[in-house]
Motif scaffolding. Structure first.
Motif, PDB file in Angstrom:
ATOM      1  N   LEU A 107      -7.057   1.142  30.235  1.00  0.00           N
ATOM      2  CA  LEU A 107      -7.439   2.054  29.767  1.00  0.00           C
ATOM      3  C   LEU A 107      -8.241   2.296  28.649  1.00  0.00           C
ATOM      4  CD1 LEU A 107      -4.192   4.318  30.837  1.00  0.00           C
ATOM      5  CD2 LEU A 107      -6.475   4.218  31.962  1.00  0.00           C
ATOM      6  N   ALA A 108      -7.712   1.210  27.695  1.00  0.00           N
ATOM      7  CA  ALA A 108      -8.262   1.308  26.295  1.00  0.00           C
ATOM      8  C   ALA A 108      -9.780   1.123  26.371  1.00  0.00           C
ATOM      9  CB  ALA A 108      -7.607   0.153  25.614  1.00  0.00           C
ATOM     10  N   TRP A 109     -10.260   0.312  27.205  1.00  0.00           N
ATOM     11  CA  TRP A 109     -11.930   0.131  27.270  1.00  0.00           C
ATOM     12  C   TRP A 109     -12.661   1.369  26.925  1.00  0.00           C
ATOM     13  CZ3 TRP A 109     -13.823  -3.762  25.725  1.00  0.00           C
ATOM     14  CH2 TRP A 109     -13.376  -5.171  25.893  1.00  0.00           C
ATOM     15  N   ASP A 110     -12.203   2.726  27.584  1.00  0.00           N
ATOM     16  CA  ASP A 110     -12.840   4.024  27.349  1.00  0.00           C
ATOM     17  C   ASP A 110     -13.064   4.242  25.927  1.00  0.00           C
ATOM     18  OD1 ASP A 110     -13.821   4.144  29.972  1.00  0.00           O
ATOM     19  OD2 ASP A 110     -11.607   4.579  30.525  1.00  0.00           O
ATOM     20  N   SER A 111     -11.771   4.555  25.441  1.00  0.00           N
ATOM     21  CA  SER A 111     -11.601   4.777  24.229  1.00  0.00           C
ATOM     22  C   SER A 111     -11.953   4.165  23.164  1.00  0.00           C
ATOM     23  CB  SER A 111      -9.903   5.080  23.941  1.00  0.00           C
ATOM     24  OG  SER A 111      -9.598   4.801  22.624  1.00  0.00           O
ATOM     25  N   VAL A 112     -12.110   2.821  23.410  1.00  0.00           N
ATOM     26  CA  VAL A 112     -12.644   1.884  22.410  1.00  0.00           C
ATOM     27  C   VAL A 112     -14.437   1.895  22.654  1.00  0.00           C
ATOM     28  CG1 VAL A 112     -13.263  -0.762  22.363  1.00  0.00           C
ATOM     29  CG2 VAL A 112     -10.902   0.094  22.640  1.00  0.00           C
ATOM     30  N   GLY A 113     -14.848   2.298  23.548  1.00  0.00           N
ATOM     31  CA  GLY A 113     -16.217   2.281  23.755  1.00  0.00           C
ATOM     32  C   GLY A 113     -16.619   3.401  22.770  1.00  0.00           C
ATOM     33  N   GLU A 114     -16.287   4.522  22.907  1.00  0.00           N
ATOM     34  CA  GLU A 114     -16.342   5.715  22.058  1.00  0.00           C
ATOM     35  C   GLU A 114     -16.536   5.229  20.569  1.00  0.00           C
ATOM     36  OE1 GLU A 114     -14.454   9.326  22.559  1.00  0.00           O
ATOM     37  OE2 GLU A 114     -13.977   9.010  24.562  1.00  0.00           O
ATOM     38  N   ALA A 115     -15.207   4.906  20.126  1.00  0.00           N
ATOM     39  CA  ALA A 115     -15.045   4.459  18.651  1.00  0.00           C
ATOM     40  C   ALA A 115     -16.131   3.638  18.217  1.00  0.00           C
ATOM     41  CB  ALA A 115     -13.680   3.873  18.793  1.00  0.00           C
ATOM     42  N   ILE A 116     -16.416   2.650  19.239  1.00  0.00           N
ATOM     43  CA  ILE A 116     -17.424   1.759  18.744  1.00  0.00           C
ATOM     44  C   ILE A 116     -18.877   2.506  18.657  1.00  0.00           C
ATOM     45  CG2 ILE A 116     -18.904  -0.459  19.285  1.00  0.00           C
ATOM     46  CD1 ILE A 116     -16.549  -1.425  20.653  1.00  0.00           C
ATOM     47  N   MET A 188     -15.337 -15.144  28.775  1.00  0.00           N
ATOM     48  CA  MET A 188     -16.067 -15.025  29.942  1.00  0.00           C
ATOM     49  C   MET A 188     -17.138 -14.153  29.683  1.00  0.00           C
ATOM     50  SD  MET A 188     -13.093 -15.896  32.743  1.00  0.00           S
ATOM     51  CE  MET A 188     -13.970 -15.807  34.328  1.00  0.00           C
ATOM     52  N   TRP A 189     -16.508 -12.929  29.312  1.00  0.00           N
ATOM     53  CA  TRP A 189     -17.281 -11.660  29.049  1.00  0.00           C
ATOM     54  C   TRP A 189     -18.469 -12.081  28.079  1.00  0.00           C
ATOM     55  CZ3 TRP A 189     -16.924  -8.157  24.234  1.00  0.00           C
ATOM     56  CH2 TRP A 189     -17.988  -7.001  24.533  1.00  0.00           C
ATOM     57  N   GLY A 190     -18.226 -12.663  27.149  1.00  0.00           N
ATOM     58  CA  GLY A 190     -19.215 -12.969  26.124  1.00  0.00           C
ATOM     59  C   GLY A 190     -20.348 -13.819  26.933  1.00  0.00           C
ATOM     60  N   GLN A 191     -20.026 -14.727  28.057  1.00  0.00           N
ATOM     61  CA  GLN A 191     -21.137 -15.473  28.620  1.00  0.00           C
ATOM     62  C   GLN A 191     -21.772 -14.768  29.731  1.00  0.00           C
ATOM     63  OE1 GLN A 191     -18.662 -18.723  29.948  1.00  0.00           O
ATOM     64  NE2 GLN A 191     -18.388 -19.727  27.864  1.00  0.00           N
ATOM     65  N   ARG A 192     -21.337 -13.697  30.122  1.00  0.00           N
ATOM     66  CA  ARG A 192     -21.940 -13.046  31.247  1.00  0.00           C
ATOM     67  C   ARG A 192     -23.166 -11.993  30.884  1.00  0.00           C
ATOM     68  NH1 ARG A 192     -18.087  -9.873  35.628  1.00  0.00           N
ATOM     69  NH2 ARG A 192     -17.027 -11.800  36.323  1.00  0.00           N
ATOM     70  N   GLU A 193     -23.886 -11.856  31.741  1.00  0.00           N
ATOM     71  CA  GLU A 193     -25.138 -10.846  31.762  1.00  0.00           C
ATOM     72  C   GLU A 193     -24.378  -9.593  31.708  1.00  0.00           C
ATOM     73  OE1 GLU A 193     -27.974 -13.003  32.380  1.00  0.00           O
ATOM     74  OE2 GLU A 193     -26.324 -14.690  32.497  1.00  0.00           O
ATOM     75  N   ASP A 194     -23.985  -9.217  33.032  1.00  0.00           N
ATOM     76  CA  ASP A 194     -23.312  -7.862  33.005  1.00  0.00           C
ATOM     77  C   ASP A 194     -22.161  -7.432  31.873  1.00  0.00           C
ATOM     78  OD1 ASP A 194     -22.762  -5.464  33.566  1.00  0.00           O
ATOM     79  OD2 ASP A 194     -21.852  -5.970  35.575  1.00  0.00           O
ATOM     80  N   ALA A 195     -22.464  -6.729  30.733  1.00  0.00           N
ATOM     81  CA  ALA A 195     -21.374  -6.459  29.997  1.00  0.00           C
ATOM     82  C   ALA A 195     -21.301  -5.006  30.090  1.00  0.00           C
ATOM     83  CB  ALA A 195     -22.044  -6.776  28.505  1.00  0.00           C
ATOM     84  N   SER A 196     -21.358  -4.430  31.132  1.00  0.00           N
ATOM     85  CA  SER A 196     -21.145  -2.949  31.305  1.00  0.00           C
ATOM     86  C   SER A 196     -19.512  -2.899  31.357  1.00  0.00           C
ATOM     87  CB  SER A 196     -21.543  -2.345  32.473  1.00  0.00           C
ATOM     88  OG  SER A 196     -20.911  -2.838  33.579  1.00  0.00           O
ATOM     89  N   LEU A 197     -19.086  -1.657  30.793  1.00  0.00           N
ATOM     90  CA  LEU A 197     -17.771  -1.355  30.798  1.00  0.00           C
ATOM     91  C   LEU A 197     -16.884  -1.407  32.260  1.00  0.00           C
ATOM     92  CD1 LEU A 197     -17.197  -0.490  27.953  1.00  0.00           C
ATOM     93  CD2 LEU A 197     -16.495   1.754  28.505  1.00  0.00           C
ATOM     94  N   PRO A 198     -17.574  -1.009  33.337  1.00  0.00           N
ATOM     95  CA  PRO A 198     -16.671  -1.176  34.311  1.00  0.00           C
ATOM     96  C   PRO A 198     -16.577  -2.750  34.884  1.00  0.00           C
ATOM     97  CG  PRO A 198     -18.478   0.414  34.723  1.00  0.00           C
ATOM     98  CD  PRO A 198     -18.614  -0.078  33.546  1.00  0.00           C
ATOM     99  N   ALA A 199     -17.887  -3.313  34.498  1.00  0.00           N
ATOM    100  CA  ALA A 199     -17.625  -4.645  34.549  1.00  0.00           C
ATOM    101  C   ALA A 199     -16.715  -5.474  33.942  1.00  0.00           C
ATOM    102  CB  ALA A 199     -18.942  -5.584  34.213  1.00  0.00           C
TER     103      ALA A 199
END
Lengths: 247, 247
Positions: A107-116, A188-199
């Motif tokens: 759940l936190a990812w959404d709230s985090v996204g805004e804040a950033i 792993m996230w850092g190495q990926r191409e797709d860095a979207s929130l759902p991903a």
DNA sequence: AGATTAGTGTCAGTGGCTGACACTTGACGA
DNA sequence: TCGTCAAGTGTCAGCCACTGACACTAATCT
């Protein structure tokens, strides 16, 4: 940390004086320029003088806003960590420890996204994260900071379960295992191409789902499933005795 | 790393020249003095000049032996890590991943003890370890180094199981969880009075044995003892679906 | 013994970071 | 509106980790 609004505060004049605004602007400028330079030239190859000059302030002023060159690199990450901690605290009490952690992180990812996004563009933050992971000096600090978060996390978990963190090691152990997986996810996230929130969310879920299986007995049988991994003394030398042939 | 004996080398004259011996002596002197000063005055309050002066060499010479002030603090720790890695590699192939790790760490303590004592007194090393844990800058580096060890460990585990580290996340996840527990163990060791070898071994075993239970469902039932700790999907949330009410 | 070269000291310089002090400029009451 | 106050800033001097360059000393080799 520092909250924006004051006690007596009607509409939304978050201005509170010219001085305040100027400060905010300077700080944000320093932050952005720093991250931009770090991510393009590299952290080590960027000097504090360079950052200060680009914002047209003195080096001394930089250090009045950020206590060190490192700190500016972690400004945004800190915010995300704080959000996550809040998310865990907000989980209903009937969820088990790992369930709560897991749901919170999802759940936190959404709230985090805004804040950033309110501070720096998401894209810049992602570049920054990659930079942190690939710069030894920063990675070290990142890991230490992570353990601090884990400590706070263990305290929360322990309280939820009505345990004493210093008596029962299980909260810390569970959080440590969880933290290990989260760090792996981040990498792993850092190495990926797709860095979207759902991903990110999906990757997180995927890794967490494998924590259990990974600790189960042997992996060669696709789903062999042995009773106790390490707990039951099946294939394990009993009680730390009988060390097989010494080296 | 650097091996002591050469190809054609009979008895045990490990002397190989005055130069070599002098170097060895200087290096060891720098090491001991540094650790002694670090542990008594504190790491930050000890300058490299101070260390160099105490051994009666120039600062420049210090940096020819140790690439940084940090490195000297981790010299002994490195040795221990190398021993442990070897111990894991030496485990029979039929042991499961966590069993092998566990047995290796138990056995390694002896071999490690000797190796350390050959360089600095065990007591000094223990003080050093505590200092590392309690000095933020060093703790950070320590954690990063630990992840490097974990990476190597994951590679070993993957090979034992015939897996590809970059394909299957389980080796890394298992090692991450294991590493989390080991770090916790190290921390507890640092805080303890009794730092004897048997005590360490016991503490290690105790913590590792709780990894399974700690990840199992709920802890409120004193010994709910689910057959498959985490392996069987008992206490673990089902497959990552159903995130409870959004915020 | 003389040539070679590894190891060391000295010196000068860079970059992160801090304390002290003087100066500029918003904030605020008279 | 004006002066007072203090927050925010620049300048300067200095500490410490670390590095490159170069000259010098001493172990090693022939």
């Amino acid at each position: 940390m520092a909250d924006q609004r004051d006690a007596a505060d009607p509409g939304k004049p978050r201005v509170r004086g010219l001085r305040e605004r100027k400060k905010q602007r300077t700080r944000n400028a320093l932050l952005r320029v720093a991250l931009e330079l770090f991510t393009t030239q590299g952290y080590e190859r960027t000097t504090v003088d360079e950052i200060a000059d680009a914002v047209d302030v003195s080096q001394r002023t930089f250090f009045r806003y950020f206590s060190s060159k490192e700190e500016v690199a972690f400004t945004v990450v800190s915010m995300a960590e704080a959000r996550f901690l809040d998310a865990v605290r907000a989980r209903p009490a009937d969820e088990g420890p790992l369930t709560a952690l897991r749901n919170a992180v999802i759940l936190a990812w959404d709230s985090v996204g805004e804040a950033i996004e309110a501070v720096v563009p998401m894209e810049l933050h992602m570049r920054t994260y990659r930079m942190i992971e690939s710069t030894p000096a920063l990675l070290a600090v990142h890991l230490r900071r992570s353990t601090e978060v884990e400590d706070a996390l263990a305290a929360v978990v322990a309280e939820r379960e009505g345990l004493d963190v210093d008596e029962d090691p299980r909260p810390r152990i569970a959080v440590a295992a969880f933290g290990g997986v989260m760090r792996l996810t981040g990498r792993m996230w850092g190495q990926r191409e797709d860095a979207s929130l759902p991903a990110i969310r999906e990757l997180t879920v995927h890794c967490l789902d494998q924590l259990g299986p990974a600790l189960a007995g042997n992996w060669r049988r696709p789903d062999g499933d042995h009773g106790g991994t390490t707990g039951s003394g099946s294939g394990v030398p009993d009680r730390g005795q009988s060390p097989p042939h010494l080296p």
